[in-house]
Design a protein around this motif. Structure first.
Motif, PDB file in Angstrom:
ATOM      1  N   ALA A  73      -8.560  62.427 -11.462  1.00  0.00           N
ATOM      2  CA  ALA A  73      -7.753  63.007 -12.533  1.00  0.00           C
ATOM      3  C   ALA A  73      -6.276  62.655 -12.367  1.00  0.00           C
ATOM      4  O   ALA A  73      -5.579  62.331 -13.340  1.00  0.00           O
ATOM      5  CB  ALA A  73      -7.945  64.521 -12.553  1.00  0.00           C
ATOM      6  N   LYS A  74      -5.795  62.696 -11.131  1.00  0.00           N
ATOM      7  CA  LYS A  74      -4.399  62.376 -10.869  1.00  0.00           C
ATOM      8  C   LYS A  74      -4.100  60.927 -11.209  1.00  0.00           C
ATOM      9  O   LYS A  74      -3.057  60.607 -11.802  1.00  0.00           O
ATOM     10  CB  LYS A  74      -4.060  62.654  -9.404  1.00  0.00           C
ATOM     11  CG  LYS A  74      -2.593  62.439  -9.058  1.00  0.00           C
ATOM     12  CD  LYS A  74      -2.310  62.791  -7.600  1.00  0.00           C
ATOM     13  CE  LYS A  74      -0.834  62.577  -7.283  1.00  0.00           C
ATOM     14  NZ  LYS A  74      -0.529  62.879  -5.860  1.00  0.00           N
ATOM     15  N   GLU A  79      -1.184  57.328 -14.629  1.00  0.00           N
ATOM     16  CA  GLU A  79      -1.146  56.010 -15.268  1.00  0.00           C
ATOM     17  C   GLU A  79      -0.885  56.110 -16.769  1.00  0.00           C
ATOM     18  O   GLU A  79      -0.136  55.307 -17.336  1.00  0.00           O
ATOM     19  CB  GLU A  79      -2.454  55.255 -15.028  1.00  0.00           C
ATOM     20  CG  GLU A  79      -2.464  53.880 -15.699  1.00  0.00           C
ATOM     21  CD  GLU A  79      -3.713  53.069 -15.431  1.00  0.00           C
ATOM     22  OE1 GLU A  79      -3.857  51.994 -16.047  1.00  0.00           O
ATOM     23  OE2 GLU A  79      -4.561  53.512 -14.618  1.00  0.00           O
ATOM     24  N   PHE A  80      -1.475  57.111 -17.409  1.00  0.00           N
ATOM     25  CA  PHE A  80      -1.379  57.208 -18.858  1.00  0.00           C
ATOM     26  C   PHE A  80      -0.414  58.304 -19.323  1.00  0.00           C
ATOM     27  O   PHE A  80      -0.376  58.634 -20.504  1.00  0.00           O
ATOM     28  CB  PHE A  80      -2.775  57.411 -19.456  1.00  0.00           C
ATOM     29  CG  PHE A  80      -3.679  56.236 -19.226  1.00  0.00           C
ATOM     30  CD1 PHE A  80      -3.582  55.101 -20.018  1.00  0.00           C
ATOM     31  CD2 PHE A  80      -4.590  56.248 -18.180  1.00  0.00           C
ATOM     32  CE1 PHE A  80      -4.387  54.004 -19.787  1.00  0.00           C
ATOM     33  CE2 PHE A  80      -5.410  55.155 -17.944  1.00  0.00           C
ATOM     34  CZ  PHE A  80      -5.310  54.020 -18.743  1.00  0.00           C
ATOM     35  N   HIS A 119      -8.687  60.266 -25.551  1.00  0.00           N
ATOM     36  CA  HIS A 119      -8.785  59.106 -26.453  1.00  0.00           C
ATOM     37  C   HIS A 119      -8.038  57.890 -25.893  1.00  0.00           C
ATOM     38  O   HIS A 119      -7.240  57.252 -26.586  1.00  0.00           O
ATOM     39  CB  HIS A 119      -8.234  59.467 -27.842  1.00  0.00           C
ATOM     40  CG  HIS A 119      -8.800  60.734 -28.404  1.00  0.00           C
ATOM     41  ND1 HIS A 119     -10.112  60.830 -28.852  1.00  0.00           N
ATOM     42  CD2 HIS A 119      -8.261  61.965 -28.567  1.00  0.00           C
ATOM     43  CE1 HIS A 119     -10.336  62.057 -29.288  1.00  0.00           C
ATOM     44  NE2 HIS A 119      -9.240  62.781 -29.107  1.00  0.00           N
ATOM     45  N   LEU A 120      -8.332  57.565 -24.627  1.00  0.00           N
ATOM     46  CA  LEU A 120      -7.622  56.461 -23.966  1.00  0.00           C
ATOM     47  C   LEU A 120      -8.166  55.095 -24.365  1.00  0.00           C
ATOM     48  O   LEU A 120      -7.486  54.080 -24.188  1.00  0.00           O
ATOM     49  CB  LEU A 120      -7.700  56.636 -22.444  1.00  0.00           C
ATOM     50  CG  LEU A 120      -7.128  57.958 -21.906  1.00  0.00           C
ATOM     51  CD1 LEU A 120      -7.297  58.039 -20.394  1.00  0.00           C
ATOM     52  CD2 LEU A 120      -5.663  58.118 -22.301  1.00  0.00           C
ATOM     53  N   ARG A 130     -10.517  50.881 -12.080  1.00  0.00           N
ATOM     54  CA  ARG A 130      -9.754  52.014 -11.562  1.00  0.00           C
ATOM     55  C   ARG A 130     -10.585  52.811 -10.559  1.00  0.00           C
ATOM     56  O   ARG A 130     -10.077  53.274  -9.544  1.00  0.00           O
ATOM     57  CB  ARG A 130      -9.300  52.899 -12.729  1.00  0.00           C
ATOM     58  CG  ARG A 130      -8.259  52.225 -13.603  1.00  0.00           C
ATOM     59  CD  ARG A 130      -8.119  52.859 -14.965  1.00  0.00           C
ATOM     60  NE  ARG A 130      -7.003  52.273 -15.716  1.00  0.00           N
ATOM     61  CZ  ARG A 130      -7.066  51.139 -16.389  1.00  0.00           C
ATOM     62  NH1 ARG A 130      -8.215  50.456 -16.435  1.00  0.00           N
ATOM     63  NH2 ARG A 130      -6.009  50.660 -17.022  1.00  0.00           N
ATOM     64  N   ALA A 131     -11.874  52.970 -10.860  1.00  0.00           N
ATOM     65  CA  ALA A 131     -12.751  53.790 -10.021  1.00  0.00           C
ATOM     66  C   ALA A 131     -12.893  53.232  -8.616  1.00  0.00           C
ATOM     67  O   ALA A 131     -12.937  53.986  -7.634  1.00  0.00           O
ATOM     68  CB  ALA A 131     -14.116  53.916 -10.685  1.00  0.00           C
ATOM     69  N   VAL A 132     -12.960  51.913  -8.474  1.00  0.00           N
ATOM     70  CA  VAL A 132     -13.194  51.312  -7.156  1.00  0.00           C
ATOM     71  C   VAL A 132     -12.028  51.565  -6.206  1.00  0.00           C
ATOM     72  O   VAL A 132     -12.180  51.485  -4.980  1.00  0.00           O
ATOM     73  CB  VAL A 132     -13.485  49.800  -7.290  1.00  0.00           C
ATOM     74  CG1 VAL A 132     -12.208  49.014  -7.598  1.00  0.00           C
ATOM     75  CG2 VAL A 132     -14.173  49.262  -6.034  1.00  0.00           C
ATOM     76  N   LYS A 133     -10.862  51.906  -6.746  1.00  0.00           N
ATOM     77  CA  LYS A 133      -9.721  52.231  -5.890  1.00  0.00           C
ATOM     78  C   LYS A 133      -9.971  53.491  -5.072  1.00  0.00           C
ATOM     79  O   LYS A 133      -9.365  53.691  -4.013  1.00  0.00           O
ATOM     80  CB  LYS A 133      -8.459  52.416  -6.742  1.00  0.00           C
ATOM     81  CG  LYS A 133      -8.008  51.172  -7.489  1.00  0.00           C
ATOM     82  CD  LYS A 133      -6.825  51.479  -8.390  1.00  0.00           C
ATOM     83  CE  LYS A 133      -6.402  50.272  -9.204  1.00  0.00           C
ATOM     84  NZ  LYS A 133      -5.265  50.584 -10.127  1.00  0.00           N
ATOM     85  N   LEU A 134     -10.868  54.341  -5.560  1.00  0.00           N
ATOM     86  CA  LEU A 134     -11.151  55.609  -4.891  1.00  0.00           C
ATOM     87  C   LEU A 134     -12.449  55.585  -4.087  1.00  0.00           C
ATOM     88  O   LEU A 134     -12.614  56.386  -3.171  1.00  0.00           O
ATOM     89  CB  LEU A 134     -11.224  56.741  -5.915  1.00  0.00           C
ATOM     90  CG  LEU A 134      -9.974  56.995  -6.750  1.00  0.00           C
ATOM     91  CD1 LEU A 134     -10.163  58.237  -7.616  1.00  0.00           C
ATOM     92  CD2 LEU A 134      -8.741  57.161  -5.860  1.00  0.00           C
ATOM     93  N   GLY A 135     -13.377  54.704  -4.443  1.00  0.00           N
ATOM     94  CA  GLY A 135     -14.645  54.680  -3.723  1.00  0.00           C
ATOM     95  C   GLY A 135     -15.575  53.602  -4.254  1.00  0.00           C
ATOM     96  O   GLY A 135     -15.641  53.379  -5.470  1.00  0.00           O
TER      97      GLY A 135
END
Length: 293
Positions: A73-74, A79-80, A119-120, A130-135
């Motif tokens: 979420a952060k 980012e947006f 609505h990104l 983006r997800a792979v940055k966390l896991g």
């Protein structure tokens, strides 16, 4: 739309191979992951007060940045430049630290949910980056179904799903350190013949051949996990003796899953009842029946 509810599905590894250790400390893997119907539920809503707030039905889970949901979420909020606050509620059903990607799936639900809620307009492939940055498991968890996963887990190729069947999950009431297991794998010393044949399993998936798929199931991490916790082998042997087509540890464990044909639902329920009367039941945190999804 100011609130959204999402299902965060768990996964099992039908085949898990580790190819090499990378210079950055990660490992190159080649594995087949299948999502299952058992899931957590994630509730997201816009709030007037800026910030990120998480609550959970399990008091033992962190609700700060120690939780992947908060970090996801952060990442999106920063980012947006999302001006609203983000309220999150997690109803946990998937076992924790189980080798079923529960935390990764919860984080994936946050990426998907915030993309919709605000609505990104991001595609799934853009969310994966983006997800792979966390896991490494989070990109897979953005999907449902069956996927070949390579690299550190971020390179995905969709495969035909596991044919209809029943899956018994048994999660022992202990955890295993993924880091410790990989550190003790020593992949360079493993003979080629001892590695799971992932490519052949892909062919059996394409044939929709449940028995062929199960015959080729394998998890190279069992080499370490079974030595650390022999109870995992006891669970595997129990299900094999009950006629499972495949009995295997998922991920780095300690969850063991067993696959039975679709027509054997009554047998699966009988096995769970029998398990309650064995000494093995005393070490279990969770035992249930689920299905591919």
């Amino acid at each position: 739309m100011d609130e959204i509810e999402l299902k965060a599905h768990g996964k099992i590894n039908l085949s898990l191979d580790v190819l090499s250790r990378r210079e950055d400390g990660y490992h190159n893997v080649k594995m087949i992951m299948q999502s299952v119907a058992l899931h957590d539920t994630v509730f997201l809503k816009k709030e007037e007060e800026r910030g990120i707030r998480l609550s959970c039905n399990l008091a033992s889970l962190p609700t700060d940045e120690g939780n992947l949901m908060v970090r996801a979420a952060k990442l999106m909020q920063e980012e947006f430049s999302i001006p609203d606050g983000i309220g999150m509620r997690l109803h946990k059903r998937l076992p924790v630290a189980a080798g079923m990607a529960g935390g990764s799936s919860d984080a994936a639900a946050v990426f998907l949910g915030l993309n919709q809620l605000f609505h990104l307009g991001l595609s799934v492939s853009e969310l994966e980056k983006r997800a792979v940055k966390l896991g490494a498991d989070i990109p897979f968890c953005l999907h449902r179904g069956c996927f070949l996963s390579e690299g550190i887990g971020e390179k995905l190729q969709e495969l035909p799903p596991l044919p209809p069947c029943h899956i018994i999950l048994a999660k022992p009431a202990f955890s295993l350190s993924t880091k410790l297991i990989y550190e003790n794998l020593h992949v360079d010393g493993i003979h080629k013949a001892e590695h799971p044949d992932v490519d052949r399993m892909i062919q059996e998936l394409k044939k929709n051949n449940l028995e062929g798929i199960c015959h080729l199931g394998g998890n190279i991490l069992e080499r370490v996990s079974l030595k650390l916790r022999p109870e995992i082998r006891e669970l595997k042997n129990y299900f094999t003796e009950k006629g499972a087509l495949l009995s295997l540890m998922s991920g780095s464990g300690p969850t063991v899953f067993a696959i039975f044909p679709k027509e054997e639902e009554a047998k699966c329920h009988a096995i769970l009842e029998d398990l309650k009367n064995t000494a093995l039941n005393n070490l279990l945190e969770l035992s249930c029946i689920t299905a591919p999804c």
